[in-house]
Design a protein around this motif. Sequence first.
Motif, PDB file in Angstrom:
ATOM      1  N   LYS A 100       2.798   9.316  -0.122  1.00  0.00           N
ATOM      2  CA  LYS A 100       3.054   8.646   1.160  1.00  0.00           C
ATOM      3  C   LYS A 100       4.431   8.993   1.716  1.00  0.00           C
ATOM      4  CE  LYS A 100       0.074   4.701   0.083  1.00  0.00           C
ATOM      5  NZ  LYS A 100       0.013   3.241  -0.217  1.00  0.00           N
ATOM      6  N   ASN A 103       4.379  10.523   5.142  1.00  0.00           N
ATOM      7  CA  ASN A 103       4.285   9.556   6.243  1.00  0.00           C
ATOM      8  C   ASN A 103       5.634   8.908   6.521  1.00  0.00           C
ATOM      9  OD1 ASN A 103       1.573   9.879   5.016  1.00  0.00           O
ATOM     10  ND2 ASN A 103       0.955   8.423   6.581  1.00  0.00           N
ATOM     11  N   ASP A 185      -1.698   6.955  10.032  1.00  0.00           N
ATOM     12  CA  ASP A 185      -1.199   7.092   8.664  1.00  0.00           C
ATOM     13  C   ASP A 185      -2.209   7.802   7.772  1.00  0.00           C
ATOM     14  OD1 ASP A 185       1.248   5.843   9.151  1.00  0.00           O
ATOM     15  OD2 ASP A 185       0.402   3.846   8.844  1.00  0.00           O
ATOM     16  N   LYS A 186      -3.476   7.464   7.924  1.00  0.00           N
ATOM     17  CA  LYS A 186      -4.512   8.130   7.137  1.00  0.00           C
ATOM     18  C   LYS A 186      -4.600   9.610   7.478  1.00  0.00           C
ATOM     19  CE  LYS A 186      -6.146   4.691   4.705  1.00  0.00           C
ATOM     20  NZ  LYS A 186      -6.081   4.693   3.217  1.00  0.00           N
ATOM     21  N   ALA A 187      -4.489   9.918   8.757  1.00  0.00           N
ATOM     22  CA  ALA A 187      -4.582  11.310   9.192  1.00  0.00           C
ATOM     23  C   ALA A 187      -3.412  12.149   8.676  1.00  0.00           C
ATOM     24  CB  ALA A 187      -4.649  11.385  10.716  1.00  0.00           C
ATOM     25  N   ASN A 189      -1.794  11.613   5.825  1.00  0.00           N
ATOM     26  CA  ASN A 189      -1.726  11.599   4.361  1.00  0.00           C
ATOM     27  C   ASN A 189      -2.634  12.686   3.802  1.00  0.00           C
ATOM     28  OD1 ASN A 189      -1.800  11.024   1.608  1.00  0.00           O
ATOM     29  ND2 ASN A 189      -1.680   8.822   1.935  1.00  0.00           N
ATOM     30  N   THR A 192      -6.051  11.976   2.024  1.00  0.00           N
ATOM     31  CA  THR A 192      -7.250  11.601   2.771  1.00  0.00           C
ATOM     32  C   THR A 192      -8.295  12.704   2.730  1.00  0.00           C
ATOM     33  OG1 THR A 192      -5.877  10.255   4.263  1.00  0.00           O
ATOM     34  CG2 THR A 192      -8.084  10.805   5.017  1.00  0.00           C
ATOM     35  N   TYR A 193      -7.847  13.947   2.607  1.00  0.00           N
ATOM     36  CA  TYR A 193      -8.752  15.088   2.696  1.00  0.00           C
ATOM     37  C   TYR A 193      -9.222  15.594   1.331  1.00  0.00           C
ATOM     38  CZ  TYR A 193      -6.490  14.850   7.240  1.00  0.00           C
ATOM     39  OH  TYR A 193      -6.003  14.413   8.440  1.00  0.00           O
ATOM     40  N   THR A 197      -9.848  10.864  -3.961  1.00  0.00           N
ATOM     41  CA  THR A 197      -8.445  10.456  -4.081  1.00  0.00           C
ATOM     42  C   THR A 197      -8.244   9.014  -3.630  1.00  0.00           C
ATOM     43  OG1 THR A 197      -7.704  12.725  -3.686  1.00  0.00           O
ATOM     44  CG2 THR A 197      -6.078  10.988  -3.402  1.00  0.00           C
ATOM     45  N   GLU A 198      -8.855   8.655  -2.502  1.00  0.00           N
ATOM     46  CA  GLU A 198      -8.678   7.298  -1.995  1.00  0.00           C
ATOM     47  C   GLU A 198      -9.316   6.265  -2.918  1.00  0.00           C
ATOM     48  OE1 GLU A 198     -10.158   7.680   2.115  1.00  0.00           O
ATOM     49  OE2 GLU A 198      -8.095   7.229   2.717  1.00  0.00           O
ATOM     50  N   GLU A 201      -6.848   5.773  -5.720  1.00  0.00           N
ATOM     51  CA  GLU A 201      -5.698   5.027  -5.204  1.00  0.00           C
ATOM     52  C   GLU A 201      -6.042   3.553  -5.038  1.00  0.00           C
ATOM     53  OE1 GLU A 201      -2.552   5.077  -1.433  1.00  0.00           O
ATOM     54  OE2 GLU A 201      -4.305   6.405  -1.443  1.00  0.00           O
TER      55      GLU A 201
END
Length: 329
Positions: A100, A103, A185-187, A189, A192-193, A197-198, A201
């Motif tokens: 993060k 970000n 924020d998601k875009a 990070n 996200t791709y 991973t999410e 987390e």
Amino acid sequence: MAIRSYPNANRAYVVQAFVVASALVFTGCASTEKRAEASAVDTLSTDVSQVDPFEDFNRSVYAFNMGLDKYLFKPVADGYKFITPDFMETGVSNFFSNLKGINVVLNDVLQGKFQQSAADAGRFLTNTTIGMGGLIDVASEFGLHHNIEDFGQTLAVWGVEEGAYLVLPIMGPTTLRDGGGLIVDKAANPGTYVPGTEILEGISDRANAEGALNFINEAALDPYVFTRESFLQYRRHLINDGKHDSSHYALEIDEVVEASADLNVDQADANERVAETNDPMENTHQGASESADGEVVPVSAFDNMVQSFEEAMLKIDQYHAAPKRSRRI
């Protein structure tokens, strides 16, 4: 906006929540005059109607999230904690915190905090390289502390209003402004791709939040209200860089000071009457204690506080038992 965060950010959040709850409880205990109580209730009801206009919907989603947590998220998090060594849990938490950092640097720049952005960039690079991809928080040992920045805070700096309080399925509490910022924020990070991973987390975050959730469920008379007030205070604390904004308090400062003064006057009168009717030495042993500097401190104030606390709890129970129309504005 920025605030320093140390290795266990969830523990800091629990402390913040406890402070908010304590302030609300003791403010209620300090109200001794009926007129002050009525004014406080009216002010609080008006504030709630503005901050949480979708309370019925939010409570439904909150109940759904709690049920999902009980039967899915908590068992998974408990299994994760059972099979994962402590050092590995810390490493996973450090990894996602470091991820993060991108970000954080981005929002530093968007807020015009160029000096802080340089420090946060140095922290990210240090942990990514020397810290083995962020598994080890080396930067903190070098004095580069972690700052919390997100696009919701950036929107606040740009003058966007907080908006209504919302509870989203799975995502939890937010506001209209912070919910919009979450998309950016998601875009930004990279995690996200990367598939899965999410999920990892989320499991790590749920495992770290165990203590906070247990505290809320055990200590709060109304967990929904406790969560809402704690979240809003926490976000405002971040946005204001730790500086308090009295315009967001449900009770006016003057009302709190006046109520506290009334309590002190009543206690002083009671102590004076005790001193006139009892033997001074006997009063010292039964109704007061002696401090280190020899000053006699009355201990009956504690008994009054306990009684006031019990009365406040009774009033809260009566409030929840009343029909909705009679307690809504």
